[in-house]
Design a protein around this motif. Structure first.
Motif, PDB file in Angstrom:
ATOM      1  N   GLY A  72      12.792 -11.989 -10.151  1.00  0.00           N
ATOM      2  CA  GLY A  72      11.815 -12.884  -9.554  1.00  0.00           C
ATOM      3  C   GLY A  72      12.389 -14.261  -9.273  1.00  0.00           C
ATOM      4  O   GLY A  72      11.647 -15.211  -9.029  1.00  0.00           O
ATOM      5  N   ASN A  73      13.727 -14.359  -9.310  1.00  0.00           N
ATOM      6  CA  ASN A  73      14.398 -15.650  -9.106  1.00  0.00           C
ATOM      7  C   ASN A  73      13.869 -16.722 -10.048  1.00  0.00           C
ATOM      8  O   ASN A  73      13.512 -17.823  -9.651  1.00  0.00           O
ATOM      9  CB  ASN A  73      14.309 -16.108  -7.655  1.00  0.00           C
ATOM     10  N   ILE A  74      13.813 -16.375 -11.326  1.00  0.00           N
ATOM     11  CA  ILE A  74      13.469 -17.331 -12.372  1.00  0.00           C
ATOM     12  C   ILE A  74      14.783 -17.808 -12.977  1.00  0.00           C
ATOM     13  O   ILE A  74      15.586 -17.006 -13.453  1.00  0.00           O
ATOM     14  CB  ILE A  74      12.577 -16.692 -13.452  1.00  0.00           C
ATOM     15  N   ILE A 103      13.911 -25.450 -15.697  1.00  0.00           N
ATOM     16  CA  ILE A 103      13.478 -24.138 -15.214  1.00  0.00           C
ATOM     17  C   ILE A 103      13.145 -24.265 -13.733  1.00  0.00           C
ATOM     18  O   ILE A 103      12.799 -25.341 -13.253  1.00  0.00           O
ATOM     19  CB  ILE A 103      12.277 -23.573 -16.017  1.00  0.00           C
ATOM     20  N   ALA A 104      13.286 -23.171 -13.035  1.00  0.00           N
ATOM     21  CA  ALA A 104      12.957 -23.131 -11.612  1.00  0.00           C
ATOM     22  C   ALA A 104      12.542 -21.711 -11.261  1.00  0.00           C
ATOM     23  O   ALA A 104      12.883 -20.759 -11.965  1.00  0.00           O
ATOM     24  CB  ALA A 104      14.149 -23.567 -10.761  1.00  0.00           C
ATOM     25  N   ARG A 105      11.838 -21.604 -10.145  1.00  0.00           N
ATOM     26  CA  ARG A 105      11.418 -20.277  -9.691  1.00  0.00           C
ATOM     27  C   ARG A 105      11.422 -20.248  -8.178  1.00  0.00           C
ATOM     28  O   ARG A 105      10.951 -21.176  -7.523  1.00  0.00           O
ATOM     29  CB  ARG A 105      10.014 -19.973 -10.218  1.00  0.00           C
ATOM     30  N   GLY A 106      12.018 -19.175  -7.632  1.00  0.00           N
ATOM     31  CA  GLY A 106      11.944 -18.945  -6.201  1.00  0.00           C
ATOM     32  C   GLY A 106      13.202 -19.228  -5.412  1.00  0.00           C
ATOM     33  O   GLY A 106      13.351 -18.717  -4.314  1.00  0.00           O
ATOM     34  N   GLN A 107      14.100 -20.031  -5.923  1.00  0.00           N
ATOM     35  CA  GLN A 107      15.330 -20.313  -5.183  1.00  0.00           C
ATOM     36  C   GLN A 107      16.174 -19.050  -5.104  1.00  0.00           C
ATOM     37  O   GLN A 107      16.306 -18.323  -6.083  1.00  0.00           O
ATOM     38  CB  GLN A 107      16.121 -21.444  -5.852  1.00  0.00           C
ATOM     39  N   ASP A 108      16.763 -18.831  -3.929  1.00  0.00           N
ATOM     40  CA  ASP A 108      17.517 -17.603  -3.689  1.00  0.00           C
ATOM     41  C   ASP A 108      18.969 -17.654  -4.129  1.00  0.00           C
ATOM     42  O   ASP A 108      19.622 -16.618  -4.212  1.00  0.00           O
ATOM     43  CB  ASP A 108      17.490 -17.251  -2.191  1.00  0.00           C
ATOM     44  N   SER A 109      19.497 -18.844  -4.379  1.00  0.00           N
ATOM     45  CA  SER A 109      20.914 -18.935  -4.720  1.00  0.00           C
ATOM     46  C   SER A 109      21.150 -20.009  -5.772  1.00  0.00           C
ATOM     47  O   SER A 109      20.324 -20.905  -5.982  1.00  0.00           O
ATOM     48  CB  SER A 109      21.744 -19.267  -3.477  1.00  0.00           C
ATOM     49  N   LEU A 110      22.297 -19.899  -6.370  1.00  0.00           N
ATOM     50  CA  LEU A 110      22.725 -20.866  -7.380  1.00  0.00           C
ATOM     51  C   LEU A 110      22.811 -22.268  -6.791  1.00  0.00           C
ATOM     52  O   LEU A 110      22.328 -23.232  -7.388  1.00  0.00           O
ATOM     53  CB  LEU A 110      24.086 -20.424  -7.928  1.00  0.00           C
ATOM     54  N   THR A 111      23.409 -22.382  -5.631  1.00  0.00           N
ATOM     55  CA  THR A 111      23.544 -23.713  -5.027  1.00  0.00           C
ATOM     56  C   THR A 111      22.180 -24.293  -4.665  1.00  0.00           C
ATOM     57  O   THR A 111      21.971 -25.499  -4.787  1.00  0.00           O
ATOM     58  CB  THR A 111      24.468 -23.684  -3.793  1.00  0.00           C
ATOM     59  N   GLU A 112      21.253 -23.434  -4.268  1.00  0.00           N
ATOM     60  CA  GLU A 112      19.913 -23.921  -3.938  1.00  0.00           C
ATOM     61  C   GLU A 112      19.208 -24.462  -5.186  1.00  0.00           C
ATOM     62  O   GLU A 112      18.601 -25.535  -5.151  1.00  0.00           O
ATOM     63  CB  GLU A 112      19.098 -22.786  -3.311  1.00  0.00           C
ATOM     64  N   VAL A 113      19.278 -23.734  -6.289  1.00  0.00           N
ATOM     65  CA  VAL A 113      18.582 -24.186  -7.496  1.00  0.00           C
ATOM     66  C   VAL A 113      19.249 -25.424  -8.091  1.00  0.00           C
ATOM     67  O   VAL A 113      18.572 -26.374  -8.489  1.00  0.00           O
ATOM     68  CB  VAL A 113      18.413 -23.057  -8.536  1.00  0.00           C
ATOM     69  N   LEU A 114      20.568 -25.454  -8.136  1.00  0.00           N
ATOM     70  CA  LEU A 114      21.244 -26.634  -8.676  1.00  0.00           C
ATOM     71  C   LEU A 114      21.037 -27.849  -7.779  1.00  0.00           C
ATOM     72  O   LEU A 114      20.883 -28.973  -8.265  1.00  0.00           O
ATOM     73  CB  LEU A 114      22.725 -26.359  -8.903  1.00  0.00           C
ATOM     74  N   ALA A 131      16.482 -15.320 -22.978  1.00  0.00           N
ATOM     75  CA  ALA A 131      15.258 -14.919 -23.671  1.00  0.00           C
ATOM     76  C   ALA A 131      14.038 -15.558 -23.009  1.00  0.00           C
ATOM     77  O   ALA A 131      13.014 -14.898 -22.799  1.00  0.00           O
ATOM     78  CB  ALA A 131      15.337 -15.314 -25.149  1.00  0.00           C
ATOM     79  N   HIS A 132      14.141 -16.819 -22.670  1.00  0.00           N
ATOM     80  CA  HIS A 132      13.005 -17.506 -22.054  1.00  0.00           C
ATOM     81  C   HIS A 132      12.767 -17.018 -20.622  1.00  0.00           C
ATOM     82  O   HIS A 132      11.618 -16.779 -20.222  1.00  0.00           O
ATOM     83  CB  HIS A 132      13.215 -19.019 -22.081  1.00  0.00           C
ATOM     84  N   ALA A 133      13.843 -16.833 -19.862  1.00  0.00           N
ATOM     85  CA  ALA A 133      13.702 -16.344 -18.490  1.00  0.00           C
ATOM     86  C   ALA A 133      13.057 -14.965 -18.468  1.00  0.00           C
ATOM     87  O   ALA A 133      12.150 -14.701 -17.660  1.00  0.00           O
ATOM     88  CB  ALA A 133      15.066 -16.311 -17.802  1.00  0.00           C
ATOM     89  N   MET A 134      13.496 -14.084 -19.348  1.00  0.00           N
ATOM     90  CA  MET A 134      12.940 -12.730 -19.385  1.00  0.00           C
ATOM     91  C   MET A 134      11.496 -12.739 -19.885  1.00  0.00           C
ATOM     92  O   MET A 134      10.681 -11.936 -19.429  1.00  0.00           O
ATOM     93  CB  MET A 134      13.816 -11.819 -20.251  1.00  0.00           C
ATOM     94  N   ASP A 135      11.176 -13.636 -20.814  1.00  0.00           N
ATOM     95  CA  ASP A 135       9.800 -13.786 -21.288  1.00  0.00           C
ATOM     96  C   ASP A 135       8.897 -14.185 -20.123  1.00  0.00           C
ATOM     97  O   ASP A 135       7.829 -13.593 -19.921  1.00  0.00           O
ATOM     98  CB  ASP A 135       9.766 -14.842 -22.399  1.00  0.00           C
ATOM     99  N   MET A 136       9.328 -15.174 -19.342  1.00  0.00           N
ATOM    100  CA  MET A 136       8.522 -15.600 -18.191  1.00  0.00           C
ATOM    101  C   MET A 136       8.377 -14.472 -17.173  1.00  0.00           C
ATOM    102  O   MET A 136       7.285 -14.240 -16.643  1.00  0.00           O
ATOM    103  CB  MET A 136       9.129 -16.849 -17.539  1.00  0.00           C
ATOM    104  N   ALA A 137       9.477 -13.765 -16.895  1.00  0.00           N
ATOM    105  CA  ALA A 137       9.437 -12.676 -15.918  1.00  0.00           C
ATOM    106  C   ALA A 137       8.535 -11.542 -16.392  1.00  0.00           C
ATOM    107  O   ALA A 137       7.718 -11.024 -15.624  1.00  0.00           O
ATOM    108  CB  ALA A 137      10.846 -12.161 -15.647  1.00  0.00           C
ATOM    109  N   GLY A 168       7.166 -21.016 -24.403  1.00  0.00           N
ATOM    110  CA  GLY A 168       7.272 -19.560 -24.398  1.00  0.00           C
ATOM    111  C   GLY A 168       5.918 -18.909 -24.607  1.00  0.00           C
ATOM    112  O   GLY A 168       4.949 -19.561 -25.011  1.00  0.00           O
ATOM    113  N   SER A 169       5.840 -17.620 -24.365  1.00  0.00           N
ATOM    114  CA  SER A 169       4.579 -16.895 -24.546  1.00  0.00           C
ATOM    115  C   SER A 169       4.127 -16.921 -25.999  1.00  0.00           C
ATOM    116  O   SER A 169       2.944 -16.750 -26.291  1.00  0.00           O
ATOM    117  CB  SER A 169       4.709 -15.449 -24.056  1.00  0.00           C
ATOM    118  N   ASP A 170       5.054 -17.176 -26.922  1.00  0.00           N
ATOM    119  CA  ASP A 170       4.730 -17.289 -28.339  1.00  0.00           C
ATOM    120  C   ASP A 170       4.503 -18.741 -28.771  1.00  0.00           C
ATOM    121  O   ASP A 170       4.391 -19.036 -29.954  1.00  0.00           O
ATOM    122  CB  ASP A 170       5.841 -16.672 -29.185  1.00  0.00           C
ATOM    123  N   GLY A 171       4.466 -19.661 -27.807  1.00  0.00           N
ATOM    124  CA  GLY A 171       4.261 -21.068 -28.106  1.00  0.00           C
ATOM    125  C   GLY A 171       5.542 -21.829 -28.413  1.00  0.00           C
ATOM    126  O   GLY A 171       5.507 -23.019 -28.712  1.00  0.00           O
TER     127      GLY A 171
END
Length: 139
Positions: free
Chosen positions: A127-129, A88-99, A49-55, A64-67
């Protein structure tokens, strides 16, 4: 560092992302002497829910957009929490990169190594969120 080696090896081995998340999180926790975490559909719902809200709304924040805060979103998903944390993270292309990025960041690493955490949900939105929610219910 063993975590870097583990991330490198997992990149080479064919494995479902869900299994990778569990192995990497629990490997990091085991190295710190902590118990494992298990996937939670309710925490995954809150994370999604939060990832899709940000996207959908073009922002990047723990609010969140609702506070709402992570605890609010987890409660909405039906998870009765007594401990909760969010990465939260944004832009990493893979699971191993974000973790790997979270493991190298003191604040994010601290969330993944919270003592007593038993559950997690992790998602990737357009958007890789990336959102990881960790929690313990009841208490």
């Amino acid at each position: 560092m063993r975590l870097v080696l583990a991330l490198t090896l997992l990149c080479l081995a064919p494995m479902a992302e869900a299994q990778q998340v569990r192995q990497l999180l629990n490997g990091l926790r085991a190295e710190a002497g902590l118990g494992p975490v298990t996937p939670s559909p309710r925490l995954e719902e809150a994370a999604m829910a939060h990832a899709m809200d940000m996207a959908a709304n073009g922002f990047f924040s723990h609010d969140g957009s609702d506070g709402s805060a992570v605890g609010d979103r987890v409660r909405r998903a039906g998870y009765g929490w007594c401990a909760v944390a969010e990465n939260i993270a944004r832009g990493q292309d893979s699971l191993t990169e974000v973790l790997g990025a979270w493991a190298a960041s003191p604040g994010h690493r601290a969330n993944m190594l919270l003592d007593g955490i038993t559950d997690y949900g992790m998602v990737r939105a357009p958007g890789n969120i990336w959102v990881l929610v960790l929690g313990r219910s009841g208490c």
